[in-house]
Design an enzyme around this catalytic site. Structure first.
Site, PDB file in Angstrom:
ATOM      1  N   CYS A 299       0.791  -1.234   0.000  1.00 53.70           N
ATOM      2  CA  CYS A 299       0.000   0.000   0.000  1.00 53.70           C
ATOM      3  C   CYS A 299       0.824   1.287   0.000  1.00 53.70           C
ATOM      4  CB  CYS A 299      -1.025  -0.010   1.128  1.00 53.70           C
ATOM      5  SG  CYS A 299      -0.506  -0.720   2.677  1.00 53.70           S
ATOM      6  N   ARG A 328       7.460 -11.206   5.183  1.00 51.03           N
ATOM      7  CA  ARG A 328       7.207 -11.110   6.617  1.00 51.03           C
ATOM      8  C   ARG A 328       8.102 -12.128   7.337  1.00 51.03           C
ATOM      9  NH1 ARG A 328       1.570  -9.685   6.433  1.00 51.03           N
ATOM     10  NH2 ARG A 328       1.415  -8.183   4.702  1.00 51.03           N
ATOM     11  N   GLN A 346       0.506 -11.106  -2.994  1.00 51.95           N
ATOM     12  CA  GLN A 346      -0.890 -10.735  -2.777  1.00 51.95           C
ATOM     13  C   GLN A 346      -1.531 -10.284  -4.084  1.00 51.95           C
ATOM     14  OE1 GLN A 346       0.042  -7.731   0.272  1.00 51.95           O
ATOM     15  NE2 GLN A 346      -1.227  -8.897   1.682  1.00 51.95           N
ATOM     16  N   ASP A 348      -3.231  -7.829  -4.751  1.00 50.66           N
ATOM     17  CA  ASP A 348      -3.500  -6.625  -3.974  1.00 50.66           C
ATOM     18  C   ASP A 348      -4.089  -5.528  -4.846  1.00 50.66           C
ATOM     19  OD1 ASP A 348      -3.517  -5.436  -1.538  1.00 50.66           O
ATOM     20  OD2 ASP A 348      -1.344  -5.291  -1.322  1.00 50.66           O
ATOM     21  N   HIS A 350      -5.526  -1.160  -4.322  1.00 48.70           N
ATOM     22  CA  HIS A 350      -5.840  -0.023  -3.473  1.00 48.70           C
ATOM     23  C   HIS A 350      -6.636   0.977  -4.292  1.00 48.70           C
ATOM     24  CE1 HIS A 350      -2.375  -1.963  -1.517  1.00 48.70           C
ATOM     25  NE2 HIS A 350      -3.069  -1.686  -0.436  1.00 48.70           N
ATOM     26  N   LYS A 433     -11.919  -3.830   8.789  1.00 48.30           N
ATOM     27  CA  LYS A 433     -11.879  -4.683   7.607  1.00 48.30           C
ATOM     28  C   LYS A 433     -12.983  -5.727   7.646  1.00 48.30           C
ATOM     29  CE  LYS A 433      -8.407  -7.731   9.722  1.00 48.30           C
ATOM     30  NZ  LYS A 433      -7.190  -8.526   9.514  1.00 48.30           N
ATOM     31  N   HIS A 479      -8.439  -0.978   0.743  1.00 57.58           N
ATOM     32  CA  HIS A 479      -7.489  -2.057   0.468  1.00 57.58           C
ATOM     33  C   HIS A 479      -8.315  -3.324   0.217  1.00 57.58           C
ATOM     34  CE1 HIS A 479      -4.246   0.121   2.961  1.00 57.58           C
ATOM     35  NE2 HIS A 479      -5.373   0.746   3.274  1.00 57.58           N
TER      36      HIS A 479
END
Length: 609
Positions: A299, A328, A346, A348, A350, A433, A479
């Site tokens: 992000c 991670r 991901q 992902d 945004h 979320k 997100h």
């Protein structure tokens, strides 16, 4: 004292009975803790003897004796001084005194006694041991004291317990089926992925076959994104530490990230100085030297892309999507195949929008998640709305913005037509979320897919767009990741389908089985037509009996097998055998055979039950 549900009490009491039995058989054992869990219970032991499968059987027998004695669970309280004396008296001071220190001053200190066993415990428990009618010890694993790998590793005995024997048997049957579906075993057998110690724990190597599954999923979601007006972007795997300090990811998630990398020039400037690693870390934290971080989140980089251009209200919403790999630091004991890793990609995205657009954007994200689950036959799911804990200092931003974000997610959750729960304290530090918790074919739950509303990161990065009033306004950020991570999602899919993927996802979609060399030219002709139509096809030309070839194709979980004998070659036909579509089996002319195969792929047909 926290009251437990009847099932939690059964499991908590089973943990105490486990400890009772272990001390009868191994009196030298030192005890740590033994709580109930969502699926059973465990107890941690410090003992030189390594527990074996035979030990578990013996412990189970002793537990049954304890239960038959119908021991009463009695609660009693002590002062702190009395508690210290009692813990030393029973010889369990090594770990129990530390647990005693966890109890705040002024809180009640309670113990439970059943038979000869006494344990520091807040409760609650069943009244008598005969209330425990169905339990089973499952396994032994290493567990660091307090979950810290710097501490001593103890032995954790896992077990489960239910109110009835039927419920216990149902759970054990599910566990047995889960073992058969274990993605680590199936992934190895089908050559879908590999994890190599020389590469690093938790870092997945996707094989050619596994990459096909991943690419098909990415192509599928990318097509849906194009329909919804997303822009595909790419960002680097590493970014400046200051970027993640601004976002808040570095201070908030510091323990779960790889250590920062010191900028080469900063390191060269310090080479002649007497600096320890601790000194360098402090200089990084203080911003006196430059550092970089393996990207833990996508992000902040998408935010900088948005901020790189001027936007008016007419440009919004702006939707950036990326299959972005993040890193991670997971403890080694928590790693598990593809479902718990240290590097993952991901799906992902945004979205940057106005307040007025927010509800529609959330609904669009939720619709995308529902489309994914529908196509994959994963329609048994529940929704979890994760909210902030107003009493915690973990969360950033104003209460007013949090209230708006949480209200928007509640409204969206109500439109889904499925049960949803609210869980306070489970939100990300920057926003609430919605998580989708999917139940697979054998009843296990997986957290897959998430949508988050964020008023805070646009504030931290001072984002703006020009409104219809010609003044700057702050955008709202959404997100979302329908798959969550490609690794975890594929691991869950392997287990959901037990490797029997639907036709469009199968690494090998068709295998042709010529019964002898004489029909091999015709098999190659059929294979060429299939390949021209972008079907993934192979030929098993081994000099073996047809039955052996069919069995091998079944073990390799190939969806469609085409048998070609002398008559088929002479008449221009192929005989279908299928593990995913038994109703389609039969003999077809090549053109019809090709149409059938292409139809199964295009329709994303699920395997027949």
């Amino acid at each position: 004292m926290k009251d437990m549900s009847p099932l939690e009490e059964i499991r908590h009491s089973s943990a105490h009975i486990l400890a009772t039995a272990v001390l009868r058989l191994f009196p030298e054992a030192k005890l740590d803790i033994g709580p109930p869990t969502d699926t059973g219970f465990y107890y941690d032991f410090d003992i030189a003897h390594k527990f074996t499968a035979e030990d578990l059987e013996a412990i189970e027998v002793e537990m049954k004796k304890v239960i038959k004695e119908n021991q009463r669970f009695e609660r009693f309280e002590k002062t702190r001084e009395e508690a210290i004396e009692l813990i030393k008296e029973i010889g369990q001071d090594e770990y129990k005194l530390g647990r005693l220190e966890d109890i705040p001053e002024g809180d009640t200190i309670s113990f439970y006694r059943n038979g000869e066993f006494v344990d520091l415990c807040a409760g609650t428990h069943v009244n008598y041991s005969k209330k425990i009618k169905a339990f089973k010890l499952l396994s032994v694993a290493g567990a660091y004291h307090r979950g810290d790998e710097k501490n001593k590793q103890l032995q954790r005995i896992y077990g489960t317990a239910f109110a009835t024997k039927d419920e216990l048997q149902q759970y054990l049957d599910q566990q047995e089926e889960a073992r058969k579906r274990d993605h680590r075993k199936i992934g190895k057998d089908m050559q879908l992925f590999h994890i190599d110690e020389h590469v690093g724990q938790g870092l997945v190597l996707w094989t050619a076959k596994g990459s096909i599954i991943r690419n098909e999923l990415q192509n599928f979601i990318s097509e849906e994104l194009r329909k919804q007006g997303y822009d595909q972007v790419y960002t680097p795997h590493i970014g400046k530490l200051d970027l993640y300090k601004t976002s808040g990811h570095f201070p908030y998630y510091q323990e779960s990230q790889y250590p920062p990398v010191i900028d080469r020039q900063s390191l060269a400037d310090l080479v002649d100085e007497d600096k320890t690693c601790s000194d360098l870390t402090n200089l990084l934290d203080e911003g006196q030297i430059e550092g970089y971080l393996l990207k833990p989140m996508n992000c902040p980089m998408h935010i900088k892309l948005f901020d790189s251009q001027h936007h008016s209200y007419r440009d919004l919403p702006v939707r950036f999507a990326e299959f972005g790999t993040v890193y991670r630091w997971e403890q080694s004991g928590e790693l598990s195949g593809m479902t718990r890793v240290r590097g993952f990609t991901q799906d992902d995205a945004h979205l940057f929008c106005t307040d007025e657009q927010l509800q529609d954007e959330i609904n669009g994200c939720l619709g995308l998640v529902k489309t994914v689950f529908s196509v994959l036959g994963m329609e048994d799911y529940r929704v979890r709305v994760s909210l902030r804990d107003p009493n915690s200092d973990k969360y950033v931003g104003s209460p007013e913005n949090w209230d708006k974000a949480e209200a928007a997610l509640r409204v969206a959750a109500e439109t889904l037509g499925v049960p949803f729960s609210e869980e306070e304290g489970e939100a990300a530090f920057y926003g609430p979320k919605i998580d989708f918790v999917v139940k697979d074919v054998i009843g296990r739950e997986w957290q897959l897919g998430t949508v988050q509303v964020d008023y805070n990161l646009p504030e931290r990065f001072d984002l703006s767009y020009i409104g219809s009033d010609n003044k700057p306004h702050r955008p709202v950020m959404v997100h979302r990741a329908p798959f969550g991570s490609m690794e975890r999602f594929c691991g869950a899919l392997i287990e959901h389908f037990a490797g029997n993927f639907p036709m469009w996802l199968a690494p090998e979609q068709v295998r042709l089985l010529p019964i002898n060399d004489a029909v091999l030219p015709f098999a190659e002709e059929v294979a060429s037509k299939l390949k021209a139509a972008k079907v993934r096809v192979t030929i098993d030309g081994a000099s073996e009996k047809l039955g052996a070839k069919i069995r091998r194709a079944e073990l390799d979980k190939v969806p469609f097998v085409g048998v070609i004998g002398g008559r088929e070659a002479e008449e221009g036909n192929v005989t279908i055998r299928s593990r995913v579509a038994k109703s389609k089996e039969g003999t077809y002319p090549v053109a019809e055979y090709l149409d059938l195969i292409l139809g199964e792929i295009a329709n994303k047909t699920l395997p027949e039950a």
